[in-house]
Design a protein around this motif. Structure first.
Motif, short mmCIF file in Angstrom:
data_model
loop_
_atom_site.label_atom_id
_atom_site.label_comp_id
_atom_site.label_asym_id
_atom_site.label_seq_id
_atom_site.Cartn_x
_atom_site.Cartn_y
_atom_site.Cartn_z
N GLU A 76 13.58 -27.47 0.61
CA GLU A 76 12.32 -26.76 0.86
C GLU A 76 11.12 -27.62 0.46
N VAL A 111 10.54 -30.10 3.21
CA VAL A 111 9.91 -29.43 4.35
C VAL A 111 8.42 -29.18 4.06
N ASP A 112 8.11 -28.70 2.85
CA ASP A 112 6.72 -28.46 2.47
C ASP A 112 5.88 -29.73 2.59
N TYR A 139 6.42 -32.41 4.46
CA TYR A 139 6.28 -32.79 5.86
C TYR A 139 5.30 -31.86 6.58
N MET A 140 5.41 -30.57 6.33
CA MET A 140 4.53 -29.60 7.00
C MET A 140 3.08 -29.80 6.57
N ARG A 150 1.87 -22.86 4.56
CA ARG A 150 3.02 -22.01 4.28
C ARG A 150 2.56 -20.60 3.98
N TYR A 188 3.97 -21.63 8.69
CA TYR A 188 5.43 -21.67 8.60
C TYR A 188 5.89 -20.87 7.40
N ILE A 191 9.63 -20.16 5.02
CA ILE A 191 11.04 -20.34 4.70
C ILE A 191 11.45 -19.06 3.98
N LEU A 240 13.89 -21.28 8.56
CA LEU A 240 12.55 -21.88 8.64
C LEU A 240 11.98 -21.51 10.00
#
Length: 118
Positions: free
Chosen positions: A5, A8-9, A11-12, A19, A84, A86, A109
């Motif tokens: 996670e 992902v955070d 990269y986002m 988020r 986004y 998760i 996700l």
């Protein structure tokens, strides 16, 4: 799971996405408005509170995130907006769909883009 996670955070964030954490319980009226309260009837986990209001454990958040973004009353100048989440998803599916086996609870996700011409 937390390491994934965090990745992902990171990269986002580079993509300019934000988020969000949407509620696990979805009110019946929101799901009826989309027509999916009856459409997904057998795969929804439903419950009723002490005031007799009906809810479901949301198997997906399209209804919720659309309602949220609409409430922001964004100007077209502030678009696109990338959101986004998760989260855990809850489904009571009788059989696999499209070859995928899904349990009652799964981590998921979801990325949503709200833009002017898409």
């Amino acid at each position: 799971m937390r390491k994934l996670e965090n990745l992902v955070d990171k990269y986002m964030l580079k993509l300019g996405a934000q988020r969000v954490q949407l509620p696990t319980l979805g009110p019946r009226n929101m799901w009826e408005k989309s027509g999916r309260w009856s459409e997904m009837h057998s795969s929804l986990f439903k419950l009723r509170d002490r005031l007799s209001h009906d809810y479901c454990l949301q198997p997906t958040h399209e209804e919720c995130i659309t309602s949220f973004v609409t409430s922001l009353k964004l100007s077209y100048k502030s678009l696109p907006v990338f959101l986004y989440q998760i989260t855990s998803k809850f489904r009571d599916e009788p059989r696999p769909k499209n070859g995928l086996i899904r349990g009652l609870i799964s981590r998921s996700l979801h990325i949503r883009c709200f833009c002017r011409n898409c």
